[in-house]
Design an enzyme around this catalytic site. Structure first.
Site, PDB file in Angstrom:
ATOM      1  N   GLY A 183       0.841  -1.201   0.000  1.00  0.00           N
ATOM      2  CA  GLY A 183       0.000   0.000   0.000  1.00  0.00           C
ATOM      3  C   GLY A 183       0.868   1.238   0.000  1.00  0.00           C
ATOM      4  O   GLY A 183       2.027   1.205  -0.436  1.00  0.00           O
ATOM      5  N   THR A 187       1.054   4.796   5.076  1.00  0.00           N
ATOM      6  CA  THR A 187       0.451   3.685   5.833  1.00  0.00           C
ATOM      7  C   THR A 187       1.537   2.705   6.274  1.00  0.00           C
ATOM      8  O   THR A 187       1.508   2.215   7.408  1.00  0.00           O
ATOM      9  CB  THR A 187      -0.603   2.940   4.971  1.00  0.00           C
ATOM     10  OG1 THR A 187      -1.386   3.884   4.268  1.00  0.00           O
ATOM     11  CG2 THR A 187      -1.482   2.052   5.814  1.00  0.00           C
ATOM     12  N   CYS A 247       1.888   0.398  -9.266  1.00  0.00           N
ATOM     13  CA  CYS A 247       3.028   0.929  -8.521  1.00  0.00           C
ATOM     14  C   CYS A 247       4.288   0.959  -9.389  1.00  0.00           C
ATOM     15  O   CYS A 247       5.225   1.677  -9.086  1.00  0.00           O
ATOM     16  CB  CYS A 247       3.255   0.102  -7.269  1.00  0.00           C
ATOM     17  SG  CYS A 247       3.401  -1.651  -7.636  1.00  0.00           S
ATOM     18  N   GLU A 264       5.595  -3.374   0.985  1.00  0.00           N
ATOM     19  CA  GLU A 264       5.709  -3.013  -0.436  1.00  0.00           C
ATOM     20  C   GLU A 264       4.968  -1.705  -0.607  1.00  0.00           C
ATOM     21  O   GLU A 264       3.738  -1.671  -0.534  1.00  0.00           O
ATOM     22  CB  GLU A 264       5.062  -4.105  -1.308  1.00  0.00           C
ATOM     23  CG  GLU A 264       5.696  -5.474  -1.187  1.00  0.00           C
ATOM     24  CD  GLU A 264       7.102  -5.522  -1.749  1.00  0.00           C
ATOM     25  OE1 GLU A 264       7.452  -4.659  -2.572  1.00  0.00           O
ATOM     26  OE2 GLU A 264       7.853  -6.420  -1.350  1.00  0.00           O
TER      27      GLU A 264
HETATM   28  P1  NAD Z   1      -3.290   2.399   1.455  1.00  0.00           P
HETATM   29  O1  NAD Z   1      -2.009   2.430   2.180  1.00  0.00           O
HETATM   30  O2  NAD Z   1      -4.257   3.501   1.666  1.00  0.00           O
HETATM   31  O3  NAD Z   1      -4.105   1.074   1.781  1.00  0.00           O
HETATM   32  C1  NAD Z   1      -3.574  -0.214   1.572  1.00  0.00           C
HETATM   33  C2  NAD Z   1      -4.254  -1.194   2.496  1.00  0.00           C
HETATM   34  O4  NAD Z   1      -3.906  -0.881   3.835  1.00  0.00           O
HETATM   35  C3  NAD Z   1      -5.785  -1.161   2.442  1.00  0.00           C
HETATM   36  O5  NAD Z   1      -6.281  -2.475   2.580  1.00  0.00           O
HETATM   37  C4  NAD Z   1      -6.135  -0.325   3.652  1.00  0.00           C
HETATM   38  O6  NAD Z   1      -7.413  -0.608   4.166  1.00  0.00           O
HETATM   39  C5  NAD Z   1      -5.064  -0.769   4.636  1.00  0.00           C
HETATM   40  N1  NAD Z   1      -4.770   0.178   5.717  1.00  0.00           N
HETATM   41  C6  NAD Z   1      -4.897   1.529   5.715  1.00  0.00           C
HETATM   42  N2  NAD Z   1      -4.545   2.022   6.922  1.00  0.00           N
HETATM   43  C7  NAD Z   1      -4.185   0.976   7.689  1.00  0.00           C
HETATM   44  C8  NAD Z   1      -3.719   0.838   9.029  1.00  0.00           C
HETATM   45  N3  NAD Z   1      -3.575   1.895   9.828  1.00  0.00           N
HETATM   46  N4  NAD Z   1      -3.427  -0.396   9.492  1.00  0.00           N
HETATM   47  C9  NAD Z   1      -3.566  -1.473   8.700  1.00  0.00           C
HETATM   48  N5  NAD Z   1      -4.021  -1.412   7.436  1.00  0.00           N
HETATM   49  C10 NAD Z   1      -4.319  -0.198   6.932  1.00  0.00           C
HETATM   50  O7  NAD Z   1      -2.912   2.249  -0.076  1.00  0.00           O
HETATM   51  P2  NAD Z   1      -3.885   2.251  -1.325  1.00  0.00           P
HETATM   52  O8  NAD Z   1      -4.330   3.672  -1.574  1.00  0.00           O
HETATM   53  O9  NAD Z   1      -4.894   1.177  -1.175  1.00  0.00           O
HETATM   54  O10 NAD Z   1      -2.894   1.786  -2.494  1.00  0.00           O
HETATM   55  C11 NAD Z   1      -2.116   2.659  -3.245  1.00  0.00           C
HETATM   56  C12 NAD Z   1      -0.674   2.622  -2.794  1.00  0.00           C
HETATM   57  O11 NAD Z   1      -0.173   1.305  -2.841  1.00  0.00           O
HETATM   58  C13 NAD Z   1       0.246   3.428  -3.692  1.00  0.00           C
HETATM   59  O12 NAD Z   1       1.123   4.170  -2.889  1.00  0.00           O
HETATM   60  C14 NAD Z   1       1.008   2.376  -4.459  1.00  0.00           C
HETATM   61  O13 NAD Z   1       2.271   2.743  -4.935  1.00  0.00           O
HETATM   62  C15 NAD Z   1       1.109   1.288  -3.464  1.00  0.00           C
HETATM   63  N6  NAD Z   1       1.361   0.000  -4.087  1.00  0.00           N
HETATM   64  C16 NAD Z   1       2.600  -0.569  -3.938  1.00  0.00           C
HETATM   65  C17 NAD Z   1       2.887  -1.773  -4.548  1.00  0.00           C
HETATM   66  C18 NAD Z   1       4.229  -2.438  -4.392  1.00  0.00           C
HETATM   67  O14 NAD Z   1       4.339  -3.592  -4.733  1.00  0.00           O
HETATM   68  N7  NAD Z   1       5.244  -1.765  -3.901  1.00  0.00           N
HETATM   69  C19 NAD Z   1       1.909  -2.409  -5.305  1.00  0.00           C
HETATM   70  C20 NAD Z   1       0.674  -1.796  -5.444  1.00  0.00           C
HETATM   71  C21 NAD Z   1       0.403  -0.590  -4.823  1.00  0.00           C
END
Ligand code: NAD
Length: 480
Positions: free
Chosen positions: A226, A230, A282, A248
């Protein structure tokens, strides 16, 4: 209105709060289903179910677990059309993309790890005349998997599959923005005969259900994909509890184009690496650096192709771009386009919303956007936008482009286009990134280490890396 349910201990349960969250169809802007708004009580139930299931699941032979996970892969493959339609509707991505990338890859994730676990060996180290060391690798216990919305089932299964085949019991939370295919997966698992409690899928908000997983003392490892903010928060919470962590996170990937590249191949791949999945991958290359001798030629060809790119509703087979995942995300992307203009950027293509005909007129559509004339140090070029927005910047020397490419806090992936062999090696070697593609993009071999450096994350997924993460090594010495 359809209500999704949690999958806990093999049963389909309502959230203990009795509350639900709206689930939007981004192509129309309408709410089309309801997601359990789970809290720590639901997570507690999932932990109890996982605890109960652990002795049976971890006690099975790796081969038996692999065979069971292969049944899950087969179960998704048998319902391909249903999964494809659901992923496209939940996320806004073109159906064609879900059919060719997302769902086949979810099947491969399960198949790959179903097989990989049968080949996973542990090490032994002989000390001449002294004795033998051998290392066992046991499952950790209960692990948490948390995934984002951009490649919903693809990234969800990329974690769950290695966690399960290694013998762990899993509590998993998909993004609350795209929960539907995870819900379908729970049905597949139940029908495939996965023992109750081995995989538990808890739906809900990150700050509530996700947080409850991270702070639960019996969840011994967290695999998270994510945003970087976060990830930081999760690390701060989980590290003092000595949990294993795989993070990641975000990226701001450079796409470096040298004048000696194969122009046509580069151009068509650069279209994909810029705008596939509405730029919400990503690994998308959002900062395009072009060697000066071909800068004007590239700009003209890239703008022409981008102007012709079809943005349409996700079910339109001609759509190359569908809807942005949510209204807040679309607004965030638009705010970055405004910021780019304030920073002196010139919008060469796009920059605005697309007004679609009914019933898609309230959907979240953006034109693919190209911006030039920005310094590499400005916020537009340093912060992750995660949408169909790229900047183009000319460069003169390798040294200069490496400085620009490595200037962000991120280090996930990079792309290099050149036909000069030594230059390709030299530049790839100096890029601060976990993954570099030369003369291609997004070619994925599931055996390779996947992940980023700097603020793009900690640890690697994929192949043995994932199986090592989800197991705990123990070295045993025996005197000769
Ligand atoms: P996000 O961080 O908002 O959410 C990701 C997940 O984390 C969701 O399921 C969310 O409900 C959960 N989450 C949020 N706050 C939390 C907490 N306090 N404790 C536990 N879980 C929590 O990210 P997003 O907006 O869903 O995704 C986009 C981001 O993900 C972008 O920054 C992107 O680059 C990244 N991403 C990275 C990769 C990689 O492989 N490096 C792959 C895909 C996406």
């Amino acid at each position: 209105m359809e209500k999704l349910r949690n999958y806990i201990g093999g049963a389909f349960l309502e959230p203990s709060t009795g509350e639900y969250i709206d689930n939007y169809d981004p192509s129309t802007g309408e709410v089309y289903s309801l997601i359990p708004n789970s809290d720590d009580k639901d997570v507690e139930m999932a932990v109890e179910a996982a605890q109960k299931a652990f002795p049976l699941w971890s006690g099975m032979l790796a081969e038996e677990r692999g065979n069971m996970i292969q049944k899950v892969a087969d179960g998704i493959a048998a319902r391909m059309d249903e999964f494809v339609a659901a992923e496209s509707r939940d996320n806004g991505k073109p159906v064609s993309l879900a059919r060719h990338v997302d769902i086949p890859r979810a099947v491969s994730n399960f198949s790959f790890f179903a097989s990989a676990i049968k080949h996973f060996a542990s090490e032994s180290h002989y000390m001449e005349g002294v004795g033998f060391n051998y290392t066992t690798r046991k499952p950790i216990g209960i692990v948490g998997c948390i995934s984002p919305w951009n490649l919903p089932l693809y990234l969800f299964t990329w974690k769950i599959a290695p966690a399960l085949v290694s013998g762990n019991c899993v509590i998993a939370k998909p993004s609350e923005i795209t929960p539907y295919t995870a819900y379908l997966l729970s049905d597949v698992c139940a029908k495939a005969g996965l023992p109750a409690g081995v995989l538990n899928i808890v739906h809900g908000l990150g700050q509530k259900a996700g947080e409850a997983m991270v702070v639960h003392p019996k969840v011994k490892a967290i695999s998270f994909t994510g945003g970087t903010v976060t990830g930081e928060h999760i690390a701060r919470t989980a590290a003092p509890m000595f949990k294993k962590l795989s993070l990641e996170l975000g990226g701001k990937n450079p796409n470096i184009i040298f004048a000696d590249c194969d122009f046509d191949k580069m151009l068509s791949t650069t279209m994909r690496s810029s705008f596939a999945n509405q730029g919400q991958i990503c690994l998308c290359g959002s900062r395009i650096f072009v060697e000066r001798p071909i800068y004007e030629k590239f700009k003209e060809a890239f703008v022409a192709k981008t102007n012709a790119l079809v943005v349409s509703n996700p079910t339109d087979e001609k759509a190359k771009m569908g809807a942005i995942v949510s209204k807040p995300h679309m607004e965030k992307v638009l705010s970055y386009i405004e910021l780019a203009k304030e920073e002196g950027g010139i919008v060469l293509s796009g920059g605005t919303q697309v007004q679609m005909p009914a019933p898609y007129d309230k959907g979240y559509y953006l034109r693919p956007t190209i911006i030039e004339n920005l310094p590499y140090t400005c916020r537009t070029n340093q912060e992750e936008i995660f949408g169909p927005v790229v900047t183009i910047t000319p460069f003169d020397t390798e040294e200069e482009v490496l400085t620009m490419a490595n200037s962000t806090k991120y280090g996930l992936s990079a792309t290099v286009w050149t036909n000069h062999l030594q230059k390709a090696h030299r530049v790839a070697d100096q890029l601060e990134a976990g993954i570099v593609w030369v003369n291609d993009w997004l070619v994925r071999d599931l055996r390779t280490p996947f992940g980023g450096v700097k603020a793009s994350g900690v640890g690697r997924e994929g192949g043995w890396e994932a199986l090592r993460f989800f197991t705990e090594p123990k070295n045993i010495f025996i005197k000769q």
